[in-house]
Write a protein that holds these residues in place. Structure first.
Motif, PDB file in Angstrom:
ATOM      1  N   VAL A   1      11.573  45.145  58.838  1.00  0.00           N
ATOM      2  CA  VAL A   1      12.386  45.958  59.880  1.00  0.00           C
ATOM      3  C   VAL A   1      13.152  44.850  59.909  1.00  0.00           C
ATOM      4  CG1 VAL A   1      12.155  47.380  61.628  1.00  0.00           C
ATOM      5  CG2 VAL A   1       9.658  47.264  60.050  1.00  0.00           C
ATOM      6  N   GLU A   2      14.221  46.006  60.476  1.00  0.00           N
ATOM      7  CA  GLU A   2      14.918  45.029  61.540  1.00  0.00           C
ATOM      8  C   GLU A   2      15.976  45.823  62.570  1.00  0.00           C
ATOM      9  OE1 GLU A   2      18.622  41.892  61.270  1.00  0.00           O
ATOM     10  OE2 GLU A   2      17.951  42.222  59.400  1.00  0.00           O
ATOM     11  N   MET A   3      16.201  45.767  63.351  1.00  0.00           N
ATOM     12  CA  MET A   3      17.348  46.389  64.731  1.00  0.00           C
ATOM     13  C   MET A   3      18.007  46.219  64.977  1.00  0.00           C
ATOM     14  SD  MET A   3      14.760  47.232  67.985  1.00  0.00           S
ATOM     15  CE  MET A   3      15.836  47.490  68.621  1.00  0.00           C
ATOM     16  N   ILE A   4      18.668  46.714  65.675  1.00  0.00           N
ATOM     17  CA  ILE A   4      20.325  46.404  66.535  1.00  0.00           C
ATOM     18  C   ILE A   4      20.396  47.442  67.652  1.00  0.00           C
ATOM     19  CG2 ILE A   4      22.792  45.838  66.822  1.00  0.00           C
ATOM     20  CD1 ILE A   4      22.227  44.990  63.559  1.00  0.00           C
ATOM     21  N   LEU A   5      19.280  46.886  68.900  1.00  0.00           N
ATOM     22  CA  LEU A   5      20.037  48.206  69.692  1.00  0.00           C
ATOM     23  C   LEU A   5      21.175  47.697  70.808  1.00  0.00           C
ATOM     24  CD1 LEU A   5      18.619  50.261  72.048  1.00  0.00           C
ATOM     25  CD2 LEU A   5      17.952  48.546  72.961  1.00  0.00           C
ATOM     26  N   VAL A   6      21.876  48.661  70.331  1.00  0.00           N
ATOM     27  CA  VAL A   6      23.420  48.427  70.885  1.00  0.00           C
ATOM     28  C   VAL A   6      24.003  49.240  72.038  1.00  0.00           C
ATOM     29  CG1 VAL A   6      24.688  47.635  68.966  1.00  0.00           C
ATOM     30  CG2 VAL A   6      24.512  50.126  69.438  1.00  0.00           C
ATOM     31  N   ARG A   7      24.779  49.405  72.933  1.00  0.00           N
ATOM     32  CA  ARG A   7      25.139  49.726  73.563  1.00  0.00           C
ATOM     33  C   ARG A   7      26.935  50.810  73.574  1.00  0.00           C
ATOM     34  NH1 ARG A   7      24.935  46.898  79.292  1.00  0.00           N
ATOM     35  NH2 ARG A   7      23.632  48.549  79.226  1.00  0.00           N
ATOM     36  N   GLN A   8      27.336  51.986  73.111  1.00  0.00           N
ATOM     37  CA  GLN A   8      28.611  51.914  72.767  1.00  0.00           C
ATOM     38  C   GLN A   8      28.766  52.603  74.534  1.00  0.00           C
ATOM     39  OE1 GLN A   8      28.427  54.640  69.243  1.00  0.00           O
ATOM     40  NE2 GLN A   8      25.765  55.594  70.500  1.00  0.00           N
ATOM     41  N   ASN A   9      30.328  51.379  74.592  1.00  0.00           N
ATOM     42  CA  ASN A   9      30.604  51.158  75.516  1.00  0.00           C
ATOM     43  C   ASN A   9      31.817  52.176  76.078  1.00  0.00           C
ATOM     44  OD1 ASN A   9      29.052  48.673  76.642  1.00  0.00           O
ATOM     45  ND2 ASN A   9      30.762  47.918  75.239  1.00  0.00           N
ATOM     46  N   ALA A  10      32.157  52.752  75.274  1.00  0.00           N
ATOM     47  CA  ALA A  10      33.544  54.344  75.636  1.00  0.00           C
ATOM     48  C   ALA A  10      32.489  55.977  75.572  1.00  0.00           C
ATOM     49  CB  ALA A  10      34.104  54.303  73.929  1.00  0.00           C
ATOM     50  N   VAL A  11      31.433  55.122  76.026  1.00  0.00           N
ATOM     51  CA  VAL A  11      30.804  56.754  76.195  1.00  0.00           C
ATOM     52  C   VAL A  11      29.833  56.381  77.742  1.00  0.00           C
ATOM     53  CG1 VAL A  11      28.546  57.525  75.338  1.00  0.00           C
ATOM     54  CG2 VAL A  11      29.790  57.308  73.247  1.00  0.00           C
TER      55      VAL A  11
ATOM     56  N   LEU B   1       9.051  51.136  68.441  1.00  0.00           N
ATOM     57  CA  LEU B   1       9.067  51.614  67.466  1.00  0.00           C
ATOM     58  C   LEU B   1       7.959  52.062  66.695  1.00  0.00           C
ATOM     59  CD1 LEU B   1      11.610  49.472  65.819  1.00  0.00           C
ATOM     60  CD2 LEU B   1      12.196  51.745  66.306  1.00  0.00           C
ATOM     61  N   ASN B   2       7.486  53.482  66.684  1.00  0.00           N
ATOM     62  CA  ASN B   2       6.714  54.429  65.279  1.00  0.00           C
ATOM     63  C   ASN B   2       6.956  54.382  64.265  1.00  0.00           C
ATOM     64  OD1 ASN B   2       3.872  54.956  65.089  1.00  0.00           O
ATOM     65  ND2 ASN B   2       3.832  57.090  66.520  1.00  0.00           N
ATOM     66  N   LEU B   3       6.657  53.720  63.159  1.00  0.00           N
ATOM     67  CA  LEU B   3       7.314  53.902  61.570  1.00  0.00           C
ATOM     68  C   LEU B   3       6.243  54.480  60.936  1.00  0.00           C
ATOM     69  CD1 LEU B   3       8.522  50.421  61.928  1.00  0.00           C
ATOM     70  CD2 LEU B   3       9.521  52.664  62.409  1.00  0.00           C
ATOM     71  N   LYS B   4       6.300  55.522  59.998  1.00  0.00           N
ATOM     72  CA  LYS B   4       5.258  56.109  59.416  1.00  0.00           C
ATOM     73  C   LYS B   4       6.140  56.394  57.692  1.00  0.00           C
ATOM     74  CE  LYS B   4       2.322  60.071  57.975  1.00  0.00           C
ATOM     75  NZ  LYS B   4       1.768  61.372  58.690  1.00  0.00           N
ATOM     76  N   LEU B   5       5.820  55.277  56.832  1.00  0.00           N
ATOM     77  CA  LEU B   5       5.689  55.605  55.491  1.00  0.00           C
ATOM     78  C   LEU B   5       5.629  56.741  54.635  1.00  0.00           C
ATOM     79  CD1 LEU B   5       7.837  53.458  53.608  1.00  0.00           C
ATOM     80  CD2 LEU B   5       5.043  52.604  52.800  1.00  0.00           C
ATOM     81  N   GLY B   6       6.779  57.625  53.887  1.00  0.00           N
ATOM     82  CA  GLY B   6       6.646  58.250  52.958  1.00  0.00           C
ATOM     83  C   GLY B   6       7.851  58.602  52.082  1.00  0.00           C
ATOM     84  N   ARG B   7       8.458  59.741  51.984  1.00  0.00           N
ATOM     85  CA  ARG B   7       9.300  59.184  51.101  1.00  0.00           C
ATOM     86  C   ARG B   7      10.779  58.654  51.196  1.00  0.00           C
ATOM     87  NH1 ARG B   7      13.508  64.207  48.901  1.00  0.00           N
ATOM     88  NH2 ARG B   7      14.716  63.030  47.659  1.00  0.00           N
TER      89      ARG B   7
ATOM     90  N   ASN C   1      14.788  53.800  53.007  1.00  0.00           N
ATOM     91  CA  ASN C   1      14.616  52.215  52.971  1.00  0.00           C
ATOM     92  C   ASN C   1      15.516  51.751  52.228  1.00  0.00           C
ATOM     93  OD1 ASN C   1      12.007  53.174  54.030  1.00  0.00           O
ATOM     94  ND2 ASN C   1      10.934  53.207  52.814  1.00  0.00           N
ATOM     95  N   GLY C   2      16.031  50.520  52.734  1.00  0.00           N
ATOM     96  CA  GLY C   2      16.598  49.518  52.151  1.00  0.00           C
ATOM     97  C   GLY C   2      17.897  50.452  52.519  1.00  0.00           C
ATOM     98  N   GLN C   3      18.114  51.238  53.105  1.00  0.00           N
ATOM     99  CA  GLN C   3      19.708  50.924  53.683  1.00  0.00           C
ATOM    100  C   GLN C   3      19.600  50.850  55.683  1.00  0.00           C
ATOM    101  OE1 GLN C   3      20.920  55.155  52.540  1.00  0.00           O
ATOM    102  NE2 GLN C   3      21.003  54.002  50.026  1.00  0.00           N
TER     103      GLN C   3
ATOM    104  N   LYS D   1      17.283  49.084  59.858  1.00  0.00           N
ATOM    105  CA  LYS D   1      16.659  48.679  58.789  1.00  0.00           C
ATOM    106  C   LYS D   1      15.459  48.561  58.060  1.00  0.00           C
ATOM    107  CE  LYS D   1      19.753  46.331  54.419  1.00  0.00           C
ATOM    108  NZ  LYS D   1      20.063  45.454  53.800  1.00  0.00           N
ATOM    109  N   ILE D   2      14.983  49.037  57.179  1.00  0.00           N
ATOM    110  CA  ILE D   2      13.351  48.596  56.539  1.00  0.00           C
ATOM    111  C   ILE D   2      13.085  48.810  54.702  1.00  0.00           C
ATOM    112  CG2 ILE D   2      10.884  49.827  56.617  1.00  0.00           C
ATOM    113  CD1 ILE D   2      12.198  52.211  58.677  1.00  0.00           C
ATOM    114  N   THR D   3      13.078  47.899  55.001  1.00  0.00           N
ATOM    115  CA  THR D   3      13.246  47.117  53.290  1.00  0.00           C
ATOM    116  C   THR D   3      11.885  46.281  53.011  1.00  0.00           C
ATOM    117  OG1 THR D   3      15.004  46.342  53.582  1.00  0.00           O
ATOM    118  CG2 THR D   3      14.196  45.140  51.533  1.00  0.00           C
ATOM    119  N   SER D   4      11.451  46.981  51.995  1.00  0.00           N
ATOM    120  CA  SER D   4      10.103  46.864  51.503  1.00  0.00           C
ATOM    121  C   SER D   4       9.938  44.811  51.003  1.00  0.00           C
ATOM    122  CB  SER D   4      10.074  47.675  50.286  1.00  0.00           C
ATOM    123  OG  SER D   4       7.924  46.902  49.273  1.00  0.00           O
TER     124      SER D   4
END
Length: 188
Positions: free
Chosen positions: A26-36, A115-121, A154-156, A170-173
């Motif tokens: 699991v990879e994450m990037i938390l960003v602040r959108q400065n224009a908002v 982050l609460n993650l649950k695998l499915g389709r 997943n994978g995207q 992005k969640i990659t097997s």
């Protein structure tokens, strides 16, 4: 007897192959959108990580989205607040992890969330993060909050937009076989 063998065979073919948890990155990037404009929310609760398993140092992995993070850092419209990658087991039962960044003061961090993650389709993602401002006494004086749910493929790379805060995830097997490369020449 033949009926039982046929029924057993049918059940093995129809039943999903993945009842057991599988290992994912699991990879994450938390960003602040400065224009908002920032939306200041209630202060983060003291029990912000209730019921969540912390992401430990031994589960951390080298991020693969460094190019994306660098593009965001180079753009004045965004501020990268947190970039982490780790491995964890995911399955049909929800798995909740806590992520934090910065110096802990009285159980609170400058950046904290779950982050609460649950695998499915698709993988169901329930993200709940706070970006806190702490005073010199270590008390939270203001918070910004990202609370978003999504069904991610997943994978995207997926983007969860919450106005002034956003989350790339992005969640990659790590156990699924890599896609085969197309042959250079297709035989006749």
């Amino acid at each position: 007897m033949r009926l039982f063998r046929s029924l057993t065979l049918l059940l093995t073919l129809v039943a999903p192959a993945a009842f057991a948890d599988s290992l994912y990155q699991v990879e994450m990037i938390l960003v602040r959108q400065n224009a908002v404009p920032a939306i200041v929310s209630r202060a983060a609760p003291e029990d912000w990580a209730a019921g969540a398993r912390p992401v430990t140092a031994d589960s951390l992995r080298t991020p693969s989205l460094n190019a994306e993070a660098q593009k965001l850092r180079a753009n004045p419209d965004y501020t990268v607040l947190l970039h982490k990658a780790w491995q964890q087991n995911l399955g049909e039962d929800a798995s909740k992890v806590s992520i934090s960044e910065g110096l802990e003061q009285f159980g609170q961090f400058p950046i904290e969330g779950t982050l609460n993650l649950k695998l499915g389709r698709f993988t169901d993602v329930d993200a709940d993060f706070w970006v806190n401002q702490l005073n010199s006494n270590g008390l939270v004086t203001a918070s910004e909050r990202l609370k978003q749910q999504s069904h991610t493929k997943n994978g995207q790379l997926n983007f969860l937009d919450n106005g002034h805060l956003g989350l790339l995830i992005k969640i990659t097997s790590l156990t699924a076989p890599a896609p085969r490369q197309a042959p250079d020449v297709i035989p006749d």
